[in-house]
Design a protein around this motif. Sequence first.
Motif, mmCIF file in Angstrom:
data_model
loop_
_atom_site.group_PDB
_atom_site.id
_atom_site.type_symbol
_atom_site.label_atom_id
_atom_site.label_comp_id
_atom_site.label_asym_id
_atom_site.label_seq_id
_atom_site.Cartn_x
_atom_site.Cartn_y
_atom_site.Cartn_z
ATOM 1 N N ILE A 1 -16.407 -1.169 -7.135
ATOM 2 C CA ILE A 1 -17.222 -0.393 -8.072
ATOM 3 C C ILE A 1 -18.349 -0.185 -7.656
ATOM 4 C CG2 ILE A 1 -17.849 -0.032 -10.407
ATOM 5 C CD1 ILE A 1 -15.572 -2.079 -11.354
ATOM 6 N N LEU A 2 -19.209 -0.923 -7.222
ATOM 7 C CA LEU A 2 -20.740 -0.609 -6.745
ATOM 8 C C LEU A 2 -20.498 0.219 -5.620
ATOM 9 C CD1 LEU A 2 -22.279 -4.047 -7.314
ATOM 10 C CD2 LEU A 2 -22.394 -2.339 -8.964
ATOM 11 N N ALA B 1 0.800 -1.086 -0.027
ATOM 12 C CA ALA B 1 0.116 0.024 0.105
ATOM 13 C C ALA B 1 0.862 1.017 -0.259
ATOM 14 C CB ALA B 1 -0.945 0.105 1.034
ATOM 15 N N ALA B 2 1.738 1.325 0.767
ATOM 16 C CA ALA B 2 2.970 2.334 0.731
ATOM 17 C C ALA B 2 3.574 2.453 -0.560
ATOM 18 C CB ALA B 2 3.743 2.277 1.876
ATOM 19 N N ALA B 3 4.062 1.539 -1.290
ATOM 20 C CA ALA B 3 4.671 1.777 -2.413
ATOM 21 C C ALA B 3 3.885 1.961 -3.443
ATOM 22 C CB ALA B 3 5.433 0.264 -2.726
ATOM 23 N N ARG B 4 2.566 1.742 -3.650
ATOM 24 C CA ARG B 4 1.844 2.149 -4.642
ATOM 25 C C ARG B 4 1.482 3.679 -4.823
ATOM 26 N NH1 ARG B 4 -2.240 -0.856 -3.413
ATOM 27 N NH2 ARG B 4 -3.524 1.091 -2.346
ATOM 28 N N ALA C 1 -12.931 3.532 -6.964
ATOM 29 C CA ALA C 1 -12.515 2.207 -6.714
ATOM 30 C C ALA C 1 -11.259 1.798 -6.887
ATOM 31 C CB ALA C 1 -13.575 1.174 -7.722
ATOM 32 N N GLN C 2 -10.466 2.953 -7.067
ATOM 33 C CA GLN C 2 -9.176 2.351 -7.345
ATOM 34 C C GLN C 2 -8.930 1.446 -8.499
ATOM 35 O OE1 GLN C 2 -7.986 2.251 -3.044
ATOM 36 N NE2 GLN C 2 -6.269 3.364 -3.763
ATOM 37 N N THR C 3 -9.359 1.643 -9.765
ATOM 38 C CA THR C 3 -9.413 0.862 -10.802
ATOM 39 C C THR C 3 -9.438 1.748 -11.887
ATOM 40 O OG1 THR C 3 -10.167 -1.113 -11.964
ATOM 41 C CG2 THR C 3 -11.761 0.464 -11.131
ATOM 42 N N GLY C 4 -9.131 1.270 -13.170
ATOM 43 C CA GLY C 4 -8.930 1.962 -14.367
ATOM 44 C C GLY C 4 -10.504 2.036 -14.950
ATOM 45 N N LYS C 5 -10.904 3.100 -15.722
ATOM 46 C CA LYS C 5 -12.122 3.198 -16.192
ATOM 47 C C LYS C 5 -12.454 2.146 -17.250
ATOM 48 C CE LYS C 5 -10.852 6.579 -19.742
ATOM 49 N NZ LYS C 5 -11.449 8.114 -20.145
ATOM 50 N N ALA D 1 -2.998 5.054 -7.909
ATOM 51 C CA ALA D 1 -2.893 3.612 -8.960
ATOM 52 C C ALA D 1 -3.926 2.800 -8.561
ATOM 53 C CB ALA D 1 -1.552 3.501 -8.596
ATOM 54 N N ALA D 2 -4.270 1.886 -9.840
ATOM 55 C CA ALA D 2 -5.242 0.855 -9.743
ATOM 56 C C ALA D 2 -4.868 -0.076 -8.949
ATOM 57 C CB ALA D 2 -5.366 0.155 -10.920
#
Length: 205
Positions: free
Chosen positions: A28-29, A8-11, A53-57, A15-16
């Motif tokens: 996402i929901l 978590a600290a390195a990301r 959601a910390q993901t890509g669209k 970022a996703a």
Amino acid sequence: MVTSRSTAAARPEGAALRRRGPVLERAILEATLDQLSRIGWNGLTMEGVAVGAQTGKAAVYRRWSSKEDLVADALQAGLPTLDEAPDTGRVREDLYELCRRVRDVMYSKPGFALRAVLHECDVESAERFHGLIETGVIEPSKRLFRDVLRRGISRGEVRADAIDDLVLDVVPAMMMYRSKVCGSEWPDDEIAAVIDRIMVPLLRA
């Protein structure tokens, strides 16, 4: 020797995360409900949900082709369920507890998000989401109110002809009207007043 950092600290921020399947869909929901409750229907975007959601669209668009589809699934997945009516042995107490449960659904994050959608979206979309509140809140609550009245009739507390669509509409209609028009958040004392001053006299055998 180099000290390793946690994942978590390195990301980098924003970022996703590497998630797939139901775990990613749930994130996402949840992000959709969170954005609806904070910024409403007009402010919600697929890109904003992806960030939340910390993901890509692309991960969002692969699963939902439109904002309407995404929001409908988020609301259906998130709305608390009304499973069975309380049974305290007294119709007044049963109605009071049931109203409190309905209020908690209406003022949950999904319930708040649903009201935000109904207030802001266009007419065509609103019809779709009105169906959600009908099937997710109104119909289940009426079914449970009917169960409470049937037990009240069998105990002699409620008149035999009380199970009527107009009677069953009284509490849901009051709750929706006072919530939407009067800004009420249905505190316990207001629920008690509706039960004692309206429902009990209306139902009395």
